[in-house]
Design a protein around this motif. Structure first.
Motif, mmCIF file in Angstrom:
data_model
loop_
_atom_site.group_PDB
_atom_site.id
_atom_site.type_symbol
_atom_site.label_atom_id
_atom_site.label_comp_id
_atom_site.label_asym_id
_atom_site.label_seq_id
_atom_site.Cartn_x
_atom_site.Cartn_y
_atom_site.Cartn_z
ATOM 1 N N ALA A 182 -6.126 -1.582 7.100
ATOM 2 C CA ALA A 182 -6.465 -2.060 6.144
ATOM 3 C C ALA A 182 -7.426 -3.646 7.212
ATOM 4 N N LEU A 190 -1.236 -7.639 4.074
ATOM 5 C CA LEU A 190 -0.746 -6.736 3.240
ATOM 6 C C LEU A 190 0.431 -6.116 4.316
ATOM 7 N N VAL A 238 -7.958 -9.212 6.822
ATOM 8 C CA VAL A 238 -7.161 -8.729 5.964
ATOM 9 C C VAL A 238 -6.220 -9.706 7.860
ATOM 10 N N PRO A 253 -4.212 1.436 2.237
ATOM 11 C CA PRO A 253 -4.604 0.686 3.026
ATOM 12 C C PRO A 253 -6.293 -0.091 2.371
ATOM 13 N N SER A 286 0.569 -1.042 0.019
ATOM 14 C CA SER A 286 -0.015 0.177 0.060
ATOM 15 C C SER A 286 1.013 1.214 -0.221
ATOM 16 N N VAL A 297 -7.901 -2.850 0.027
ATOM 17 C CA VAL A 297 -9.307 -3.638 1.040
ATOM 18 C C VAL A 297 -10.435 -3.226 -0.123
#
Ligand code: AMP
Ligand code: ZN
Ligand code: FE
Ligand code: FE
Length: 282
Positions: free
Chosen positions: A49, A37, A60, A20, A11, A24
């Motif tokens: 995220a 991430l 996540v 982020p 990101s 997503v």
């Protein structure tokens, strides 16, 4: 249709193009089951995220990709499931950030010697939280000095290039230990980037396993099907977990869309289940 996963993404907190949240959101639009991430040397985007993932129905997994070394070999180690607020881990990450800062000053000095003056604020205006080589590349394109980021790497920034500066990277045993202490699983990223013939990989992986490595990245856009199969066999032989992802940065560098595609890679859901099982057992 079964939902796909992508356990290697970046990101704006490192050198990706999407925040982020936007990352997503894209994962949700692509109906992904899960992403991790894995920004370079930072967990700054993880909380955002994870929060967005809850809102959007995407799992996540907190992650990181740490630049490391084994003797003189440069390698990237992914950490999955680390506690992003762990104070020890944050102190470790601070050191990584300081080393990057110092290196960036070195790269600026190299460009100055090459007759290309770069001001810090030109870089910060292009970056989110962290400045890395891709930001230099994007700046050279913006200034009209290079046609593309790939060109900027080829002419200046690649390892051994005229503007390349190495940064202090912690040794692999330290990285693996720090990831483990923060509750995470350490995995060797894109092994074929270390040795495309894969000849040295089994012994290197065995050494890393001795330090506590939990797995290796088998599914990766630049890995041919054959390389992927060899790495899956190696993981199984050494009782390591396979992992995989696209190394999505939001630009064309990785060559695969978020979550992969039929033409690039698909990471089986089984990979996700095994990683989560291992993390839950800790
Ligand atoms: P750094 O961590 O600052 O050394 O930058 C490494 C990052 O640069 C990688 O994670 C990629 O995102 C990017 N990168 C490496 N090689 C290239 C290339 N040839 N073209 C474009 N981006 C690249
Ligand atoms: Zn990157
Ligand atoms: Fe990497
Ligand atoms: Fe990466």
């Amino acid at each position: 249709m079964s939902r796909h996963i992508d356990l290697h993404t970046h990101s704006t907190c490192s050198d990706g193009i999407l925040t982020p949240t936007a990352l997503v959101d894209l994962a949700a639009r692509r109906r992904l089951l899960a992403i991790s991430l894995t920004d370079h040397d930072t967990v700054a985007g993880v909380a955002e995220a994870v929060r967005r993932g809850r809102e959007k129905g995407v799992e996540v997994l907190p992650g990181i990709e740490v630049s490391s070394r084994l003797e003189n070999t440069s390698l990237h180690i992914l950490g999955y499931g680390i506690r992003p607020e762990d104070q020890n881990f944050l102190a470790f990450v601070e050191k990584l950030q300081a080393a990057r800062e110092q290196r960036n000053q070195g790269i600026i000095a190299r460009f100055a010697q090459l007759g290309i003056p770069i001001a810090q604020k030109e870089l910060t205006s292009l970056a989110g939280d962290q400045i890395g080589r891709p930001h230099f590349a994007r700046l050279l394109v913006k200034k009209g000095i290079c046609k593309s980021a790939a060109d900027a790497f080829a002419c200046y920034l690649k390892r051994g290039g005229p503007a390349f500066v190495e940064h202090e990277r912690p040794p692999a045993d330290e990285v693996i230990r720090e990831i483990d202490r923060a509750g995470g699983l350490a995995m060797l990223a894109h092994p074929a980037s270390l040795d495309s013939s894969l000849e040295k990989i089994p012994s290197l992986v065995a050494q890393l396993k001795g330090y506590g490595l939990s797995g290796i990245e088998a599914y990766y856009p630049t890995h041919s099907n054959k390389v992927c199969r060899v790495l899956l066999a190696l993981a199984s032989e050494q009782e390591l977990l396979p992992c995989g992802g696209t190394d999505f940065h939001g630009d064309s560098h990785s060559g695969a869309p978020l979550g992969g595609s039929a033409k690039t890679i698909r990471v089986p859901q089984q990979v996700w289940r095994e990683i989560m099982e291992r993390l839950n057992a800790r």
